[in-house]
Design a protein around this motif. Structure first.
Motif, short mmCIF file in Angstrom:
data_model
loop_
_atom_site.label_atom_id
_atom_site.label_comp_id
_atom_site.label_asym_id
_atom_site.label_seq_id
_atom_site.Cartn_x
_atom_site.Cartn_y
_atom_site.Cartn_z
N LEU A 1 -4.63 17.38 -90.19
CA LEU A 1 -4.20 16.37 -89.25
C LEU A 1 -4.19 16.94 -87.84
CD1 LEU A 1 -3.04 13.53 -88.69
CD2 LEU A 1 -0.75 14.51 -89.06
N PHE A 2 -4.98 16.34 -86.94
CA PHE A 2 -4.94 16.67 -85.53
C PHE A 2 -4.13 15.59 -84.81
CE2 PHE A 2 -9.07 18.93 -86.28
CZ PHE A 2 -8.64 20.18 -85.87
N SER A 3 -3.08 15.99 -84.11
CA SER A 3 -2.32 15.07 -83.28
C SER A 3 -2.59 15.42 -81.82
CB SER A 3 -0.82 15.18 -83.58
OG SER A 3 -0.09 14.22 -82.85
N VAL A 4 -3.32 14.54 -81.12
CA VAL A 4 -3.78 14.83 -79.77
C VAL A 4 -2.84 14.19 -78.75
CG1 VAL A 4 -5.70 14.69 -78.15
CG2 VAL A 4 -6.16 14.94 -80.59
N HIS A 5 -2.34 14.99 -77.83
CA HIS A 5 -1.43 14.52 -76.79
C HIS A 5 -1.94 14.96 -75.43
CE1 HIS A 5 1.93 13.38 -79.54
NE2 HIS A 5 1.40 14.32 -80.29
N GLY A 6 -1.51 14.25 -74.39
CA GLY A 6 -1.90 14.64 -73.03
C GLY A 6 -1.70 13.50 -72.06
N GLY A 7 -2.44 13.55 -70.96
CA GLY A 7 -2.28 12.55 -69.93
C GLY A 7 -2.68 11.17 -70.39
N SER A 8 -1.87 10.17 -70.02
CA SER A 8 -2.20 8.78 -70.37
C SER A 8 -2.99 8.10 -69.26
CB SER A 8 -0.92 7.99 -70.67
OG SER A 8 -0.05 8.00 -69.55
N GLU A 9 -2.88 8.62 -68.04
CA GLU A 9 -3.69 8.10 -66.95
C GLU A 9 -5.03 8.84 -66.93
OE1 GLU A 9 -2.74 5.57 -65.13
OE2 GLU A 9 -0.75 5.46 -66.06
N LEU B 1 1.63 15.12 -97.99
CA LEU B 1 0.54 14.85 -98.91
C LEU B 1 -0.13 16.13 -99.38
CD1 LEU B 1 -1.49 11.88 -97.34
CD2 LEU B 1 -0.20 11.82 -99.47
N LYS B 2 -0.60 16.14 -100.61
CA LYS B 2 -1.46 17.23 -101.07
C LYS B 2 -2.89 16.96 -100.60
CE LYS B 2 1.19 18.35 -105.23
NZ LYS B 2 1.14 18.49 -106.72
N ILE B 3 -3.60 18.01 -100.18
CA ILE B 3 -4.97 17.81 -99.73
C ILE B 3 -5.88 17.41 -100.88
CG2 ILE B 3 -4.71 19.36 -97.76
CD1 ILE B 3 -6.24 21.46 -99.35
N HIS B 4 -5.46 17.73 -102.09
CA HIS B 4 -6.20 17.32 -103.30
C HIS B 4 -5.21 17.29 -104.44
CE1 HIS B 4 -9.00 17.40 -106.69
NE2 HIS B 4 -9.94 16.99 -105.84
N PRO B 5 -5.30 16.30 -105.33
CA PRO B 5 -4.32 16.20 -106.42
C PRO B 5 -4.22 17.46 -107.27
CG PRO B 5 -5.60 14.17 -106.27
CD PRO B 5 -6.24 15.15 -105.32
N ARG B 6 -5.29 18.26 -107.34
CA ARG B 6 -5.28 19.46 -108.18
C ARG B 6 -4.76 20.69 -107.45
NH1 ARG B 6 -11.25 19.82 -110.51
NH2 ARG B 6 -11.66 19.28 -108.34
N PHE B 7 -4.57 20.60 -106.14
CA PHE B 7 -4.08 21.73 -105.36
C PHE B 7 -2.65 21.47 -104.92
CE2 PHE B 7 -8.74 21.99 -103.89
CZ PHE B 7 -9.07 22.78 -104.98
N ASN B 8 -1.89 22.54 -104.72
CA ASN B 8 -0.53 22.41 -104.22
C ASN B 8 -0.46 22.44 -102.70
OD1 ASN B 8 0.72 22.27 -106.77
ND2 ASN B 8 0.61 24.51 -106.99
N GLN B 9 -1.59 22.75 -102.05
CA GLN B 9 -1.61 22.87 -100.60
C GLN B 9 -1.35 21.52 -99.94
OE1 GLN B 9 -2.16 25.66 -98.66
NE2 GLN B 9 -1.79 24.39 -96.87
N ARG B 10 -0.35 21.46 -99.06
CA ARG B 10 -0.06 20.25 -98.30
C ARG B 10 -0.99 20.15 -97.10
NH1 ARG B 10 3.23 17.40 -101.84
NH2 ARG B 10 4.63 18.88 -102.86
N VAL B 11 -1.02 18.96 -96.51
CA VAL B 11 -1.89 18.73 -95.35
C VAL B 11 -1.37 19.51 -94.15
CG1 VAL B 11 -2.79 17.02 -93.74
CG2 VAL B 11 -2.59 16.45 -96.17
N PRO B 12 -2.15 20.47 -93.63
CA PRO B 12 -1.71 21.18 -92.42
C PRO B 12 -1.90 20.31 -91.19
CG PRO B 12 -3.85 21.98 -93.10
CD PRO B 12 -3.43 20.97 -94.13
N MET B 13 -1.12 20.60 -90.15
CA MET B 13 -1.18 19.81 -88.93
C MET B 13 -1.31 20.71 -87.72
SD MET B 13 1.67 17.15 -87.45
CE MET B 13 1.67 16.68 -85.73
#
Length: 342
Positions: A78-86, A215-227
């Motif tokens: 997950l990429f959360s992009v922040h910055g100037g709104s103008e 969320l898990k990145i895949h049902p078979r893996f325990n790795q959660r979604v990195p951000m």
């Protein structure tokens, strides 16, 4: 229900006191609005799915909508992009680094990108990145705008249940309203009953991000979604945003695009020169604020630097790649500043 549903129902109601009673001194969300089932969802004519949601919508319901109704691919990052709104100008080198780097990383990993979805500032640059490097299938680009309903120009065009709506902004140069960026693939339009005000989307976005990370990145893996948080330019509010991410447990990595201006450049400077005597004056010059506000922002910035291990010192370009895939998937980030890679 306290949140919008996707079943047929009457339009939302704004509640005002009886004229014979005294009006309260200040408008409030609790007194003057009431949640009701949504009356605006469907597809905009540039093939984006959208839904108007309540400011107190549950993140699990929104995620279910995105995965099941919109059939978005399960995110692996997950990429959360922040910055100037103008609107602001990026140099060709920084623009190329940001737009190509972000989309290449997102496409190669199956990432979702969250922005505020408007057609100005950093969200517009994300839209240009998707247009240039995102491939032909808009629906697979997974670029989501979390946008205040009350700031959208001509938002009444979007009212209707499960509809295909042409969207034509009025284009009034004096208007404080904003256009949607047409290169996002999906929109969550957050309604708190206000008009022309930003901010109501922030709580919804923050809760949604936290829920996606579970969320898990895949049902078979325990790795959660990195951000990962990405900062491009930005005003004083970005300082609190970064502090919130880096002080999380576990902290969210923050990539700062040095050379994009204002908040991003200030973070890059502080990361290298936290003890510089010129820091305080620089804050006032960058944001054009008085000494009291500069002092407050300085304290927040220094608190961010207590988490400096989570903030990228110089980020002109970043590459994301995958190594190791036995029982889980690992993501590693390499920060580069060499012009040879641009």
């Amino acid at each position: 229900m306290a949140e919008h549903s996707w079943q047929k129902a009457p339009p939302p109601t704004v509640i005002f006191p009886d004229p014979e009673h005294n009006l309260p001194e200040d408008w409030s969300l609790e007194l003057h609005t009431r949640a009701s089932p949504t009356n605006a969802y469907g597809t905009i004519d540039f093939q984006d799915s959208f839904v108007r949601v309540s400011v107190d919508s549950k993140p699990e319901a929104l995620l279910q909508l995105m995965l099941r109704e919109w059939q978005m691919d399960r995110p692996k990052l997950l990429f959360s992009v922040h910055g100037g709104s103008e609107n602001f100008t990026l140099t060709p080198k920084v623009k190329q680094a940001f737009t190509k780097g972000l989309i290449t990383a997102a496409r190669s990993t199956g990432a979702w990108i969250l922005t505020d979805g408007i057609n100005t500032g950093v969200s517009k640059y994300v839209g240009e990145a998707v247009k240039t490097f995102g491939g032909h299938n808009l629906r697979k680009r997974n670029t989501v705008g979390v946008t205040p309903w009350g700031v959208i120009d001509n938002n009444t065009d979007l009212i209707g249940r499960d509809v295909f709506r042409p969207y034509q902004p009025l284009g009034n140069p004096l208007s404080k309203r904003a256009d949607l960026n047409s290169f996002h693939s999906h929109f969550l339009l957050v309604d708190d009953g206000t008009l022309g005000k930003y901010g109501c989307q922030e709580g919804v976005r923050k809760k949604l991000e936290k829920h996606i990370q579970l969320l898990k990145i895949h049902p078979r893996f325990n790795q959660r979604v990195p951000m990962v948080c990405v900062i491009v330019e930005g005003g004083p509010a970005i300082v609190s945003t970064v502090l919130d991410y880096v002080s999380n447990n576990p902290p969210v990595p923050v990539f700062v695009f040095e050379g994009s201006g204002r908040a991003a450049d200030l973070f890059a400077f502080l990361h290298k020169h936290t003890d510089s005597d010129s820091t305080f004056n620089l804050i006032g010059e960058v944001f054009g604020v008085d000494r009291k506000e500069a002092s407050r922002l300085c304290a927040l910035l220094l608190e961010c630097m207590d988490h400096r291990q989570s903030v990228g010192e110089r980020t002109i370009r970043f590459d994301l790649f995958t190594i190791g895939r036995k029982s889980k998937m690992h993501f590693y980030f390499t920060l580069r500043v060499s012009d040879n890679h641009l």
